[in-house]
Design an enzyme around this catalytic site. Structure first.
Site, PDB file in Angstrom:
ATOM      1  CE  LYS A 141     -21.497  22.079  27.146  1.00 11.70           C
ATOM      2  NZ  LYS A 141     -20.600  21.897  25.983  1.00 11.70           N
ATOM      3  CB  SER A 185     -12.174  25.920  22.316  1.00 12.12           C
ATOM      4  OG  SER A 185     -11.511  25.592  23.528  1.00 12.12           O
ATOM      5  CB  CYS A 199     -14.483  17.405  27.238  1.00 13.67           C
ATOM      6  SG  CYS A 199     -14.362  19.204  27.061  1.00 13.67           S
ATOM      7  CB  SER A 225     -14.999  17.612  18.318  1.00 11.94           C
ATOM      8  OG  SER A 225     -14.474  17.793  19.608  1.00 11.94           O
ATOM      9  N   GLY A 235     -18.527  18.257  11.909  1.00 15.59           N
ATOM     10  CA  GLY A 235     -19.108  18.502  10.594  1.00 15.59           C
ATOM     11  C   GLY A 235     -18.558  17.588   9.511  1.00 15.59           C
ATOM     12  N   GLY A 240     -20.455  14.228  11.430  1.00 11.87           N
ATOM     13  CA  GLY A 240     -20.630  14.520  10.010  1.00 11.87           C
ATOM     14  C   GLY A 240     -21.994  14.205   9.450  1.00 11.87           C
TER      15      GLY A 240
HETATM   16  C1  DHB Z   1     -17.034  20.550  25.297  1.00 10.42           C
HETATM   17  C2  DHB Z   1     -16.593  20.039  24.115  1.00 10.42           C
HETATM   18  C3  DHB Z   1     -16.649  18.687  23.898  1.00 10.42           C
HETATM   19  O1  DHB Z   1     -16.237  18.119  22.742  1.00 10.42           O
HETATM   20  C4  DHB Z   1     -17.151  17.869  24.891  1.00 10.42           C
HETATM   21  O2  DHB Z   1     -17.194  16.568  24.680  1.00 10.42           O
HETATM   22  C5  DHB Z   1     -17.590  18.392  26.083  1.00 10.42           C
HETATM   23  C6  DHB Z   1     -17.538  19.745  26.286  1.00 10.42           C
HETATM   24  C7  DHB Z   1     -16.943  21.985  25.547  1.00 10.42           C
HETATM   25  O3  DHB Z   1     -15.966  22.591  25.097  1.00 10.42           O
HETATM   26  O4  DHB Z   1     -17.832  22.529  26.213  1.00 10.42           O
END
Ligand code: DHB
Length: 308
Positions: free
Chosen positions: A43, A68, A127, A191, A218, A247
């Site tokens: 993560k 989110s 992010c 994303s 996706g 995807g």
């Molecule tokens: C989160 C979402 C993301 O797309 C990312 O690159 C890093 C963190 C998040 O919302 O935790």
């Protein structure tokens, strides 16, 4: 042979998790390490642990997902310590770093250099979900400043994860900057930021943070992901490898990313839906597809997309 190589590391399979998908807790990371994934990606972490945004903050849809999350994570030291257990299971480990500021990224990356069990760092420049924090990847001068700030730390191979781009001039501007650094890889794509999914029945948004706006993943992001992998393969210097993400639901989707130039491929939304068993299935599907086409290695078709 599904093996591949990235940042000087051998991967038994070219398929692994996308950062964010089932990789936040020690249990998540262990399950990935014991799966048929070719590597474990953590993560995205910050300097301090974070709770993230209020729930609901991740929702599956017929065509993918919206999230989110807001960077819920246990802090960079936790993900650094997890490297030992993953190494024990013989899996390469890529740590995703997403400091809230340039200074945070610098501190985390500087300290990580001592951990030889971290195979590579994926610096997240994309992010979309932390309120009041713009995506670094859309501010080209900030991309340059961040890379300048971390360039001196070169004990662990460094890659960057980018948001999707949609304009040829933007692709060129970003590639021109990235080509000035000794990056090991670029990951395309994060994303598609700030989409809006709504429920007509309840006449409501479906996630709570940011008024319902969130990152899309996706099926629907695949053409955008393939375009980004393909375009960056054409614009980046050959020493910079590519990680395809976006995807991937079947072995054929993995194949398509590799045709566009990906060296390895990540799975996000589908891993969330299916669990870590997805890697055994994707490995088998890719193997079957390659056999049907008479390919014995990834190199036989990597980057060999034809144009008309
Ligand atoms: C989160 C979402 C993301 O797309 C990312 O690159 C890093 C963190 C998040 O919302 O935790």
């Amino acid at each position: 042979m599904l093996s591949s190589q990235l940042a000087g590391i051998e991967f038994a399979s070219c398929i692994m998790n996308a950062s964010g998908a089932r990789c936040t807790t020690a249990e998540d990371l262990q399950a990935l390490a014991r799966s048929e994934a070719g590597a474990v990606v953590s993560k995205s972490c910050t300097l301090e642990a974070r709770e993230g945004n209020p729930s609901p903050r991740y929702v599956d849809t017929a065509w993918g997902s919206i999230n989110s999350m807001g960077l819920p994570n246990k802090g960079w030291q936790f993900y650094s310590q997890e490297a030992a257990q993953i190494a024990d299971l013989g899996k390469p480990y890529i740590m995703s770093v997403s400091g809230l500021t340039l200074e945070e990224n610098k501190i985390i990356i500087a300290q990580l250099q001592e951990n030889q069990q971290v195979g590579a760092i994926e610096l997240n420049l994309s992010c979309p979900n932390v309120p009041n924090k713009p995506q670094t990847g859309y501010d080209f001068e900030q991309v340059r400043r961040v890379l300048d700030a971390v360039a001196e730390f070169d004990a662990i191979p460094l890659g960057v994860k980018l948001p999707p781009y949609f304009d040829f001039v933007h692709f060129q501007n970003v590639a021109d900057i990235l080509n000035q650094y000794s990056l090991a890889f670029v990951t395309c794509i994060n994303s598609i930021g700030n989409g809006l999914v709504i429920d007509a029945e309840s006449e409501s948004v479906v996630i709570k943070p940011k008024g319902g706006f969130g990152g899309l993943g996706g099926d629907i992001v695949k053409p955008t992901a393939l375009a980004n992998v393909r375009m960056f393969r054409q614009l980046l210097k050959p020493e910079i490898q590519l990680v395809g993400c976006g995807g991937v639901r079947t072995g054929q989707d993995v194949f398509e990313h590799i045709l566009c130039g990906a060296d390895v491929v990540q799975v996000g939304t589908q891993l969330m839906q299916e669990g870590v068993g997805v890697f055994a299935r994707l490995n088998a599907e890719l193997q079957t597809l390659m056999q049907r086409k008479g390919y014995t290695s990834i190199a036989d078709f990597k980057g060999k997309l034809k144009t008309l």
